[in-house]
Enzyme design. Structure first.
Site, PDB file in Angstrom:
ATOM      1  N   HIS A  17     -72.499  10.837 -98.478  1.00 15.88           N
ATOM      2  CA  HIS A  17     -72.125   9.414 -98.588  1.00 15.88           C
ATOM      3  C   HIS A  17     -72.871   8.759 -99.752  1.00 15.88           C
ATOM      4  O   HIS A  17     -72.288   8.002-100.521  1.00 15.88           O
ATOM      5  CB  HIS A  17     -72.494   8.655 -97.309  1.00 15.88           C
ATOM      6  N   LYS A  41     -64.458   6.812 -82.269  1.00 14.33           N
ATOM      7  CA  LYS A  41     -65.131   8.109 -82.313  1.00 14.33           C
ATOM      8  C   LYS A  41     -66.331   8.255 -81.394  1.00 14.33           C
ATOM      9  O   LYS A  41     -66.989   9.267 -81.415  1.00 14.33           O
ATOM     10  CB  LYS A  41     -65.586   8.391 -83.751  1.00 14.33           C
ATOM     11  N   ARG A  89     -63.722  15.710 -99.704  1.00 14.33           N
ATOM     12  CA  ARG A  89     -64.563  16.898 -99.758  1.00 14.33           C
ATOM     13  C   ARG A  89     -63.755  18.145 -99.974  1.00 14.33           C
ATOM     14  O   ARG A  89     -64.133  19.040-100.701  1.00 14.33           O
ATOM     15  CB  ARG A  89     -65.337  17.061 -98.442  1.00 14.33           C
ATOM     16  N   SER A 127     -71.151  14.005 -91.255  1.00 12.24           N
ATOM     17  CA  SER A 127     -72.021  13.434 -90.221  1.00 12.24           C
ATOM     18  C   SER A 127     -71.914  14.262 -88.952  1.00 12.24           C
ATOM     19  O   SER A 127     -72.904  14.482 -88.249  1.00 12.24           O
ATOM     20  CB  SER A 127     -71.616  11.983 -89.923  1.00 12.24           C
TER      21      SER A 127
END
Ligand code: ADP
Length: 158
Positions: A17, A41, A89, A127
């Site tokens: 990030h 989430k 990514r 994460s």
């Protein structure tokens, strides 16, 4: 004044990030890192914890951190931002990101989504995987800022 929003869960912030924030900072006068507080989430960290960890990790001028509830396009309009930044990514990110970008364009055609690729060494970093390693007692110090290492240890200790 060109302002961009970088939205996400940031549960917790990782070096990936931070890499994206650095790149965005070079393209825009101001970057607002928007911490989604109402996402589905079930985050490990509270909105306050996530905002504070980001604020501690970001030293650059022109970068601000704010909690965000509601629609991203509404947040962007209220902040007078012309762009939304997302990190890409791998191909696996693409389908979801593509759908989100086009939907956001449908909701508000003034906001452009811009994808930035991190340094290669961060392309495998998320994460989710950091939390998994920390939960199992692994060393995450190469992947997240120091205060986040400690916050993860506190969360999962005992
Ligand atoms: P979300 O829950 O919205 O996917 P995340 O906090 O996981 O939010 O990530 C926010 C944004 O940062 C997303 O665009 C995500 O693809 C991107 N991102 C996450 N990790 C990395 C990384 N290691 N390198 C580049 N971009 C990343």
């Amino acid at each position: 004044m060109r302002r961009a929003i970088y939205p996400g869960s940031f549960d917790p912030v990782t070096n990936g990030h931070l890499d994206v924030i650095e790149r965005a900072r070079k393209l825009f006068d101001e970057v607002i890192v928007a911490v989604a507080i109402n996402d589905q989430k079930q985050p490990v960290f509270t909105p306050n914890e996530r905002v504070t960890m980001l604020q501690d990790a970001i030293k650059a001028r022109g970068v601000h951190v704010a909690p965000m509830s509601g629609l991203l396009v509404d947040f962007a309009a209220a902040a007078n931002a012309c762009a939304v930044i997302r990190g890409l990514r791998a191909i696996s990110d693409f389908e979801f990101e593509f759908q989100m970008a086009l939907m956001n364009r449908k909701l508000d055609s003034r906001v452009e989504t811009i994808f930035l690729m991190p340094k290669e060494e961060y392309t495998y970093l998320s994460s989710r995987i950091v939390k998994e390693i920390a939960r199992l007692g692994g060393d995450v110090s190469a992947f997240v800022p120091r205060p986040v290492v400690e916050a993860l240890a506190n969360k999962f200790r005992g």
